[in-house]
Structures are given as C-alpha cells and as structure tokens.
Enzyme design. Structure first.
Site, short mmCIF file in Angstrom:
data_model
loop_
_atom_site.label_atom_id
_atom_site.label_comp_id
_atom_site.label_asym_id
_atom_site.label_seq_id
_atom_site.Cartn_x
_atom_site.Cartn_y
_atom_site.Cartn_z
N SER A 26 -4.11 -4.36 2.81
CA SER A 26 -3.15 -4.18 1.72
C SER A 26 -1.95 -5.12 1.86
CB SER A 26 -2.65 -2.73 1.68
OG SER A 26 -3.72 -1.83 1.61
N1 SAH Z 1 -4.94 0.31 4.53
C1 SAH Z 1 -5.89 -0.77 4.73
C2 SAH Z 1 -6.45 -1.25 3.43
C3 SAH Z 1 -7.69 -0.57 3.12
S1 SAH Z 1 -8.60 -1.14 1.73
C4 SAH Z 1 -5.26 -1.92 5.47
O1 SAH Z 1 -4.04 -1.95 5.62
O2 SAH Z 1 -6.01 -2.79 5.89
C5 SAH Z 1 -9.36 0.38 1.34
C6 SAH Z 1 -10.37 0.89 2.33
O3 SAH Z 1 -10.84 2.15 1.83
C7 SAH Z 1 -11.62 0.01 2.47
O4 SAH Z 1 -11.76 -0.33 3.82
C8 SAH Z 1 -12.77 0.93 1.99
O5 SAH Z 1 -13.96 0.74 2.73
C9 SAH Z 1 -12.18 2.31 2.23
N2 SAH Z 1 -12.75 3.41 1.45
C10 SAH Z 1 -13.12 3.45 0.15
N3 SAH Z 1 -13.57 4.68 -0.18
C11 SAH Z 1 -13.46 5.45 0.95
C12 SAH Z 1 -13.75 6.82 1.26
N4 SAH Z 1 -14.25 7.67 0.37
N5 SAH Z 1 -13.50 7.26 2.53
C13 SAH Z 1 -12.99 6.42 3.47
N6 SAH Z 1 -12.71 5.12 3.24
C14 SAH Z 1 -12.93 4.64 1.99
#
Ligand code: SAH
Length: 216
Positions: free
Chosen positions: A61
C-alpha cells in the site's frame, strides 16, 4: 544522512502535508524501513508515495494510505488488532510499533511466507502473528479486537468482522466495486448494537476475495 534516511524524511513531510497529525503514527512511519518490504529491483522507489507490486498480482500500500488507515483506527499501545491482507508485511510492521498485538491474515501462502521472513528480519515478530486463510471470516478464536484494518476492497463490511469488533472499537476498510470507485470507511462500534460509519477518502485497493468479499 544516507539516501534512504533522507528519502524517508521526504516521505514524512508528504504525510504531514497531506494531513497525518498523529505523532505516534508519524514516528512509526519514520522507524520502519519500507525498503525491507519492497522487491529488490524497486528499492529505489521505496519512499515514493505510491503503491508498488509485490507479486501474485498484489501491491504494497501507498505510505499515505497506510498512515491514514492507521490513524483512523485510533490505536492504543495495548490494542489487539486484526489486519486482513498482510501483503508485504509493511503495514503489519507499522501496526506492531503502535499496539499490543497484531493478528494478520493473508490468503496467499507465498505472500504470507515472505512477509513473515521480512518481519523476522526487521525484528517485528515479537507481537505479530501471521496466518494464512480467508480474512473475511476474521479470527473468531482471538476476538474481540479493538481495531480491524482491512487492506483490500470488498462490496460491504463482512458481517463476521463487524461481530468481532469490541464495543468502542474501529474497523477501517475500503468499500466499493472490485475495480472501480471505492471509499475508505471507518466504522465505529459505539455499543453492542450501534455502528456509526464515517467516509474518509476515495481510494483504490485490490479486491478482497473470500466468503464475505468478492467470489474472485
Ligand atoms: N497491507 C499490505 C497491502 C496488502 S494488498 C502492505 O502494506 O503490503 C492486499 C492483500 O490482501 C493482498 O496481499 C491480498 O492477497 C490480500 N487479500 C485479499 N483478500 C483476502 C482475504 N479474504 N483474506 C486475507 N487476505 C486477503
């Protein structure tokens, strides 16, 4: 000052200019080396205020959005926090500096494994647990949570997560269409039955995929 430290300082100025006011959040953003969480070939871009690819079609993010979500969650140093979407582990590291314990769930095995490695390397695992699974169902065995932060956009706030929020707690989540406009929402659980929703900002997140999210 080395290149990374001065770039991190510029990032902090951007966050302040954009309205992040919490000293604790700014301090955590100053402490955590974002370069540890981006792929090696993108290290030069670690302190640009943008999202970056981390593999499996997912992104780390944007710093401003991490700061905004963290600030909105109104965390205390004893808070127990649920994070959905570990991704790179960057926001997990930020949260770990601010609260008692972070429970983070990621649906992609490979991402969870590399996030855990990065968090270990940075010394963040003392108060962090990473699990693999569908975060739309939360972690009933660890509930209630003082705050829930969801880093992927769903059609609505999952019922399971609403239920796992402690009275007085806050849930921060992007809501909207899978690829179109989304709004960052902050839901405050005022008491057992009453939830109040505030809309914070228009955002653009990857989809939340799961039983109470999008069905891929
Ligand atoms: N906070 C993270 C950004 C994550 S992007 C950072 O700073 O790097 C969003 C993430 O949510 C992705 O890795 C995706 O695989 C995950 N995701 C999507 N749906 C999900 C779910 N139902 N449960 C857990 N993770 C999920």
């Amino acid at each position: 000052m080395d290149g990374e430290a001065s770039r991190r300082n510029e990032m902090l100025s951007t966050l302040k200019r954009r309205g992040i006011a919490s000293a604790a959040v700014l301090e955590a953003m100053a402490e955590v080396p974002r370069e540890l969480f981006v792929p090696a070939h993108l290290v030069e871009l670690a302190y640009e205020d943008g999202a970056l690819p981390i593999g499996d079609g997912q992104t780390i993010s944007q710093p401003y959005i991490v700061a905004l979500m963290t600030e909105a969650a109104d965390l205390g140093h004893r808070s127990r926090v649920l994070e959905v979407g570990t991704g790179s582990g960057y926001s997990t590291a930020i949260l770990s500096r601010l609260v008692g314990h972070v429970f983070s769930i990621e649906r992609h095995d490979a991402l969870a494994i590399s996030a855990r490695e990065r968090l270990a390397r940075g010394g963040y695992l003392d108060n962090v647990s990473i699990s693999v699974g569908d975060g739309t169902l939360g972690l009933p065995e660890e509930a209630p949570f003082d705050a829930i932060i969801i880093a992927a956009a769903g059609p609505r706030v999952p019922e399971a997560l609403r239920a796992q929020l402690a009275p007085g707690g806050r849930l921060v989540m992007p809501v909207g269409s899978a690829s179109g406009p989304q709004q960052l929402n902050c839901i405050v659980r005022e008491d057992d039955e009453t939830y109040r929703t505030e809309v914070l900002a228009p955002v653009s997140f990857v989809p939340l995929i799961g039983a109470q999210g999008w069905r891929r």
